[in-house]
Design an enzyme around this catalytic site. Sequence first.
Site, mmCIF file in Angstrom:
data_model
loop_
_atom_site.group_PDB
_atom_site.id
_atom_site.type_symbol
_atom_site.label_atom_id
_atom_site.label_comp_id
_atom_site.label_asym_id
_atom_site.label_seq_id
_atom_site.Cartn_x
_atom_site.Cartn_y
_atom_site.Cartn_z
ATOM 1 N N GLU A 89 -42.054 -34.404 -110.878
ATOM 2 C CA GLU A 89 -42.208 -35.437 -109.856
ATOM 3 C C GLU A 89 -42.591 -34.882 -108.493
ATOM 4 O O GLU A 89 -43.022 -35.625 -107.611
ATOM 5 C CB GLU A 89 -40.933 -36.266 -109.719
ATOM 6 C CG GLU A 89 -39.739 -35.531 -109.172
ATOM 7 C CD GLU A 89 -38.501 -36.412 -109.104
ATOM 8 O OE1 GLU A 89 -37.721 -36.223 -108.158
ATOM 9 O OE2 GLU A 89 -38.311 -37.267 -109.989
ATOM 10 N N HIS A 90 -42.481 -33.570 -108.302
ATOM 11 C CA HIS A 90 -42.801 -32.984 -106.999
ATOM 12 C C HIS A 90 -44.297 -32.765 -106.810
ATOM 13 O O HIS A 90 -44.815 -32.924 -105.704
ATOM 14 C CB HIS A 90 -42.054 -31.653 -106.817
ATOM 15 C CG HIS A 90 -40.573 -31.813 -106.871
ATOM 16 N ND1 HIS A 90 -39.746 -30.902 -107.489
ATOM 17 C CD2 HIS A 90 -39.762 -32.799 -106.408
ATOM 18 C CE1 HIS A 90 -38.484 -31.308 -107.385
ATOM 19 N NE2 HIS A 90 -38.474 -32.457 -106.746
ATOM 20 N N HIS A 91 -44.988 -32.366 -107.902
ATOM 21 C CA HIS A 91 -46.423 -32.084 -107.791
ATOM 22 C C HIS A 91 -47.255 -32.851 -108.822
ATOM 23 O O HIS A 91 -48.471 -32.730 -108.840
ATOM 24 C CB HIS A 91 -46.684 -30.584 -107.968
ATOM 25 C CG HIS A 91 -45.944 -29.726 -106.996
ATOM 26 N ND1 HIS A 91 -44.751 -29.099 -107.304
ATOM 27 C CD2 HIS A 91 -46.209 -29.416 -105.695
ATOM 28 C CE1 HIS A 91 -44.317 -28.433 -106.245
ATOM 29 N NE2 HIS A 91 -45.178 -28.605 -105.263
ATOM 30 N N GLN A 129 -36.514 -31.394 -114.593
ATOM 31 C CA GLN A 129 -35.895 -31.011 -115.867
ATOM 32 C C GLN A 129 -34.397 -31.283 -115.877
ATOM 33 O O GLN A 129 -33.830 -31.668 -116.901
ATOM 34 C CB GLN A 129 -36.183 -29.539 -116.155
ATOM 35 C CG GLN A 129 -35.690 -29.077 -117.524
ATOM 36 C CD GLN A 129 -36.092 -27.653 -117.832
ATOM 37 O OE1 GLN A 129 -37.122 -27.170 -117.357
ATOM 38 N NE2 GLN A 129 -35.278 -26.962 -118.611
ATOM 39 N N CYS A 159 -46.177 -26.199 -112.182
ATOM 40 C CA CYS A 159 -46.100 -26.097 -110.724
ATOM 41 C C CYS A 159 -45.664 -24.703 -110.283
ATOM 42 O O CYS A 159 -45.918 -24.308 -109.142
ATOM 43 C CB CYS A 159 -45.175 -27.173 -110.141
ATOM 44 S SG CYS A 159 -43.478 -27.086 -110.746
#
Length: 199
Positions: A89-91, A129, A159
């Site tokens: 969800e970050h990248h 995760q 990522c």
Amino acid sequence: MTQYRNLEEYNLEITDEVKSRYSSIINEIGEDLNRDGLLKTPERAAKAMLFLTQGYKQDAVEILKGAMFKESYDEMVIIKDIEVYSLCEHHMLPFFGKAHIAYIPNGHIVGLSKIPRVVDVFARRLQVQERLTNDILECLNNTLKPQGVAVVIEASHMCMMMRGVQKQNSVTTTSGFRGQFEKIETRNEFLKLISSKLS
């Protein structure tokens, strides 16, 4: 000879909206949307994203409840090496690996194919995760109400591999345990079984 049929279904309105956003992104990074290789890329990318995030529209609890059977078996049931593919969800880059799941029934067993389906429901969302591990664990524990549940996920994160620190050989392991698996001897039995080759 029958023609190939693509059985994936997409909401056309949503697909067109996402397609438009991808067109803008491709244009903004300096590419030519009229180049032959990119003509259908926005549509393909939109459909890929909708496929990879279809877990938001799926109900893992209902999947489990649809295949629960009364059974007196009360020993450990393990499904290991379940393939996992998700998006960080970050990248919004992929992470992928394997999940190992066990439960000890408490009056009910569940159809074996349903556990990998539950993994997919939660993996096909924007995830980390750690949360993915916990989502699977809590869903199995709260729905099956077993004597215990164990979940271990091992994954590689693009990522970390393609950008930033660029470490290609690192693997992240997360785990969660409930009930009987909080006892060290039961947990160790599970960990030994998922690390061994029985065949």
